[in-house]
Design a protein around this motif. Structure first.
Motif, PDB file in Angstrom:
ATOM      1  N   THR A   1     -10.932   4.121  -7.768  1.00  0.00           N
ATOM      2  CA  THR A   1     -10.266   4.415  -6.500  1.00  0.00           C
ATOM      3  C   THR A   1     -11.192   4.023  -5.349  1.00  0.00           C
ATOM      4  O   THR A   1     -12.323   4.495  -5.275  1.00  0.00           O
ATOM      5  CB  THR A   1      -9.900   5.904  -6.392  1.00  0.00           C
ATOM      6  OG1 THR A   1      -9.039   6.257  -7.478  1.00  0.00           O
ATOM      7  CG2 THR A   1      -9.180   6.187  -5.081  1.00  0.00           C
TER       8      THR A   1
ATOM      9  N   MET B   1     -14.567   7.141  -7.759  1.00  0.00           N
ATOM     10  CA  MET B   1     -14.042   7.122  -6.398  1.00  0.00           C
ATOM     11  C   MET B   1     -15.114   6.619  -5.439  1.00  0.00           C
ATOM     12  O   MET B   1     -16.219   7.167  -5.393  1.00  0.00           O
ATOM     13  CB  MET B   1     -13.596   8.522  -5.984  1.00  0.00           C
ATOM     14  CG  MET B   1     -12.456   9.083  -6.817  1.00  0.00           C
ATOM     15  SD  MET B   1     -11.848  10.657  -6.157  1.00  0.00           S
ATOM     16  CE  MET B   1     -13.331  11.655  -6.288  1.00  0.00           C
TER      17      MET B   1
ATOM     18  N   LYS C   1      -7.226   4.039  -2.562  1.00  0.00           N
ATOM     19  CA  LYS C   1      -6.341   3.112  -3.279  1.00  0.00           C
ATOM     20  C   LYS C   1      -6.774   3.015  -4.730  1.00  0.00           C
ATOM     21  O   LYS C   1      -7.938   2.729  -5.027  1.00  0.00           O
ATOM     22  CB  LYS C   1      -6.368   1.737  -2.629  1.00  0.00           C
ATOM     23  CG  LYS C   1      -5.424   0.741  -3.292  1.00  0.00           C
ATOM     24  CD  LYS C   1      -5.452  -0.587  -2.573  1.00  0.00           C
ATOM     25  CE  LYS C   1      -4.517  -1.587  -3.255  1.00  0.00           C
ATOM     26  NZ  LYS C   1      -4.536  -2.908  -2.575  1.00  0.00           N
ATOM     27  N   LEU C   2      -5.830   3.248  -5.629  1.00  0.00           N
ATOM     28  CA  LEU C   2      -6.124   3.272  -7.065  1.00  0.00           C
ATOM     29  C   LEU C   2      -5.989   1.880  -7.672  1.00  0.00           C
ATOM     30  O   LEU C   2      -4.988   1.196  -7.484  1.00  0.00           O
ATOM     31  CB  LEU C   2      -5.177   4.239  -7.768  1.00  0.00           C
ATOM     32  CG  LEU C   2      -5.324   4.360  -9.292  1.00  0.00           C
ATOM     33  CD1 LEU C   2      -6.675   4.957  -9.654  1.00  0.00           C
ATOM     34  CD2 LEU C   2      -4.195   5.198  -9.870  1.00  0.00           C
ATOM     35  N   TYR C   3      -7.021   1.447  -8.386  1.00  0.00           N
ATOM     36  CA  TYR C   3      -6.990   0.190  -9.136  1.00  0.00           C
ATOM     37  C   TYR C   3      -6.936   0.519 -10.619  1.00  0.00           C
ATOM     38  O   TYR C   3      -7.901   1.031 -11.178  1.00  0.00           O
ATOM     39  CB  TYR C   3      -8.235  -0.647  -8.838  1.00  0.00           C
ATOM     40  CG  TYR C   3      -8.249  -1.251  -7.455  1.00  0.00           C
ATOM     41  CD1 TYR C   3      -7.769  -2.540  -7.226  1.00  0.00           C
ATOM     42  CD2 TYR C   3      -8.741  -0.525  -6.377  1.00  0.00           C
ATOM     43  CE1 TYR C   3      -7.785  -3.092  -5.962  1.00  0.00           C
ATOM     44  CE2 TYR C   3      -8.762  -1.075  -5.107  1.00  0.00           C
ATOM     45  CZ  TYR C   3      -8.279  -2.354  -4.897  1.00  0.00           C
ATOM     46  OH  TYR C   3      -8.301  -2.895  -3.640  1.00  0.00           O
ATOM     47  N   GLU C   4      -5.811   0.228 -11.256  1.00  0.00           N
ATOM     48  CA  GLU C   4      -5.720   0.422 -12.700  1.00  0.00           C
ATOM     49  C   GLU C   4      -6.512  -0.687 -13.390  1.00  0.00           C
ATOM     50  O   GLU C   4      -6.692  -1.772 -12.847  1.00  0.00           O
ATOM     51  CB  GLU C   4      -4.263   0.380 -13.157  1.00  0.00           C
ATOM     52  CG  GLU C   4      -3.421   1.520 -12.623  1.00  0.00           C
ATOM     53  CD  GLU C   4      -3.673   2.829 -13.344  1.00  0.00           C
ATOM     54  OE1 GLU C   4      -4.458   2.826 -14.323  1.00  0.00           O
ATOM     55  OE2 GLU C   4      -3.092   3.848 -12.930  1.00  0.00           O
TER      56      GLU C   4
ATOM     57  N   TRP D   1     -16.682  10.993  -8.998  1.00  0.00           N
ATOM     58  CA  TRP D   1     -15.809  10.768 -10.154  1.00  0.00           C
ATOM     59  C   TRP D   1     -14.980  12.006 -10.419  1.00  0.00           C
ATOM     60  O   TRP D   1     -15.479  13.139 -10.320  1.00  0.00           O
ATOM     61  CB  TRP D   1     -16.633  10.449 -11.398  1.00  0.00           C
ATOM     62  CG  TRP D   1     -15.782  10.189 -12.619  1.00  0.00           C
ATOM     63  CD1 TRP D   1     -15.268   9.005 -13.032  1.00  0.00           C
ATOM     64  CD2 TRP D   1     -15.343  11.177 -13.575  1.00  0.00           C
ATOM     65  NE1 TRP D   1     -14.525   9.165 -14.186  1.00  0.00           N
ATOM     66  CE2 TRP D   1     -14.560  10.503 -14.542  1.00  0.00           C
ATOM     67  CE3 TRP D   1     -15.522  12.561 -13.712  1.00  0.00           C
ATOM     68  CZ2 TRP D   1     -13.974  11.150 -15.620  1.00  0.00           C
ATOM     69  CZ3 TRP D   1     -14.926  13.195 -14.787  1.00  0.00           C
ATOM     70  CH2 TRP D   1     -14.169  12.512 -15.731  1.00  0.00           C
TER      71      TRP D   1
ATOM     72  N   SER E   1      -8.812  12.538 -12.788  1.00  0.00           N
ATOM     73  CA  SER E   1      -7.527  11.987 -12.341  1.00  0.00           C
ATOM     74  C   SER E   1      -7.677  10.664 -11.600  1.00  0.00           C
ATOM     75  O   SER E   1      -6.839   9.766 -11.728  1.00  0.00           O
ATOM     76  CB  SER E   1      -6.809  12.989 -11.435  1.00  0.00           C
ATOM     77  OG  SER E   1      -7.605  13.303 -10.302  1.00  0.00           O
ATOM     78  N   ASP E   2      -8.736  10.494 -10.816  1.00  0.00           N
ATOM     79  CA  ASP E   2      -8.910   9.294  -9.992  1.00  0.00           C
ATOM     80  C   ASP E   2      -9.994   8.361 -10.504  1.00  0.00           C
ATOM     81  O   ASP E   2     -10.193   7.282  -9.951  1.00  0.00           O
ATOM     82  CB  ASP E   2      -9.246   9.685  -8.548  1.00  0.00           C
ATOM     83  CG  ASP E   2      -8.101  10.427  -7.870  1.00  0.00           C
ATOM     84  OD1 ASP E   2      -6.949  10.003  -8.053  1.00  0.00           O
ATOM     85  OD2 ASP E   2      -8.367  11.428  -7.178  1.00  0.00           O
TER      86      ASP E   2
ATOM     87  N   LYS F   1     -10.191   4.510 -14.385  1.00  0.00           N
ATOM     88  CA  LYS F   1      -9.605   4.164 -13.092  1.00  0.00           C
ATOM     89  C   LYS F   1     -10.704   3.979 -12.051  1.00  0.00           C
ATOM     90  O   LYS F   1     -11.800   4.514 -12.170  1.00  0.00           O
ATOM     91  CB  LYS F   1      -8.639   5.261 -12.638  1.00  0.00           C
ATOM     92  CG  LYS F   1      -7.468   5.473 -13.593  1.00  0.00           C
ATOM     93  CD  LYS F   1      -6.623   6.655 -13.150  1.00  0.00           C
ATOM     94  CE  LYS F   1      -5.470   6.895 -14.110  1.00  0.00           C
ATOM     95  NZ  LYS F   1      -4.661   8.083 -13.704  1.00  0.00           N
TER      96      LYS F   1
END
Length: 365
Positions: free
Chosen positions: A305, A272, A309-312, A265, A268-269, A303
């Motif tokens: 990731t 993860m 790939k980022l999933y909002e 974690w 920003s992301d 968020k």
């Protein structure tokens, strides 16, 4: 015998006269009383259920009369609505059109549907959402202006009235192969998307991505198998949970590693996840909870990731959950499971020996 004859006469009386009085309601019945006109219809009483305080009516054969009672429009329509921005929606033969202020047909009846009170069909800021059937005979919505020009494509499953130049619209998407949920976004009065579509729920003129919090989740009563290692949910430090009938998997450091996934974690992301983690030994621990018990939780608004790939939040049909400082992901989110390289299946109790419960099975591909 005499009593039976009297009862029979009463029944005949009710049958002949009762049904007639039951059906003969005031006609024409005024459903909208406007300044200079009245929208009228035939009102028929159809039932008096015990759970209601009064009778239940059926409304049909709509028309318009002036203040003196003169017929302006014959009572032959399936529905006529009160004017909105000078135009009154009507339906005839299953089609929707519009009258102008003089009760002349301003927009021909060519849209598929019926109008009723209350109705989704009314003008707001010069535009109105109307339905049209596609090639699959499925109704989709688009917007027209006061002249009947089609301003947008007919691609929406849900269409709200315009407010301050913006309308909320929805498009259904298949999720999990057997269900559909709605993605909502916002468009301007030219049909341009000004707010991206995300899964959520419409709330009147607006929409939001979250249900009301806190939410109620349940600790799963099923067994769990991770790459061949079987657990009781009550023996897992961070147990699997259920929400709205769907199982959720905890995204913990060691739990993810049981499936060969790295879990970390950052601010920003967010959470993860990535392939290639070293399998850990096991995830047992005393959680102090009872399987099947209900607990309160919240939605994860951060968020996620996966493999970079980022999933909002809102990009998934079923929301991520935050419970006891752990993020939970729905196991039937096929897209996410595929990107994580996880195969999920469920075995019913009848397929397991010495068990009266089912089992969730997770395997790393």
């Amino acid at each position: 015998m005499e009593k039976m004859k009297k009862l029979a006469l009463i029944l005949v009386f009710l049958t002949v006269f009762g049904i007639q009085s039951f059906a003969n309601e005031e006609t024409p019945y005024v459903i909208y009383d406007l300044d200079d006109y009245k929208i009228v219809c035939e009102r028929v009483r159809v039932a008096v259920p015990h759970e209601y305080d009064g009778p239940v009516y059926s409304y049909r054969n709509y028309g318009v009369v002036d203040k003196a009672g003169n017929v302006v429009i014959q009572q032959k329509y399936q529905g006529i609505l009160s004017p909105s921005e000078g135009l009154s929606a009507f339906s005839i033969d299953g089609k929707i059109g519009f009258f102008n202020e003089n009760w002349e047909v301003a927009i021909e009846a060519k849209y598929d549907g019926m109008v009723s009170s209350p109705s989704e069909v009314f003008f707001s800021e010069g535009l109105c959402a109307v339905p049209k059937k596609n090639d699959d005979n499925y109704r989709l919505w688009g917007y027209i202006d006061r002249e009947g020009n089609e301003i947008t494509e007919f691609i929406y499953d849900h269409a709200e009235p315009f407010k301050n130049g913006v309308a909320t619209v929805g498009i259904r998407e298949d999720v999990y192969n057997y269900n559909t949920k709605m993605k909502y976004g916002k468009i301007d009065n030219m049909g341009n998307v000004i707010e991206p579509f995300k899964f959520g729920y419409a709330l009147g003129m607006d929409y939001e991505y979250l249900w009301q919090e806190p939410i109620e989740i349940q600790l799963s009563q099923n067994l769990v198998e991770l790459n061949g290692v079987r657990y009781k949910n009550s023996d897992i430090e961070y147990p699997f949970i259920n929400y709205l009938g769907y199982a959720y998997m905890p995204l913990t450091y060691y739990g993810a590693r049981m499936l060969g996934i790295n879990c970390d974690w950052t601010e920003s992301d967010g959470v993860m996840l990535s392939l290639g983690g070293v399998p850990s030994e096991d995830i047992k621990g005393n959680n102090g909870m009872i399987e099947g018990v209900c607990e309160l939780a919240n939605f994860y608004k951060g968020k996620l990731t996966i493999n970079g790939k980022l999933y909002e939040y809102g990009d998934t049909a079923y929301p991520l959950i935050h419970y006891k400082n752990v993020v939970y992901i729905p196991v039937l989110w096929q897209k996410g499971m595929e990107e994580l390289g996880i195969e999920y299946s469920f075995l019913g109790a009848e397929k397991l020996e010495n068990s009266d419960r089912g089992m969730m099975v997770f395997k790393t591909k």
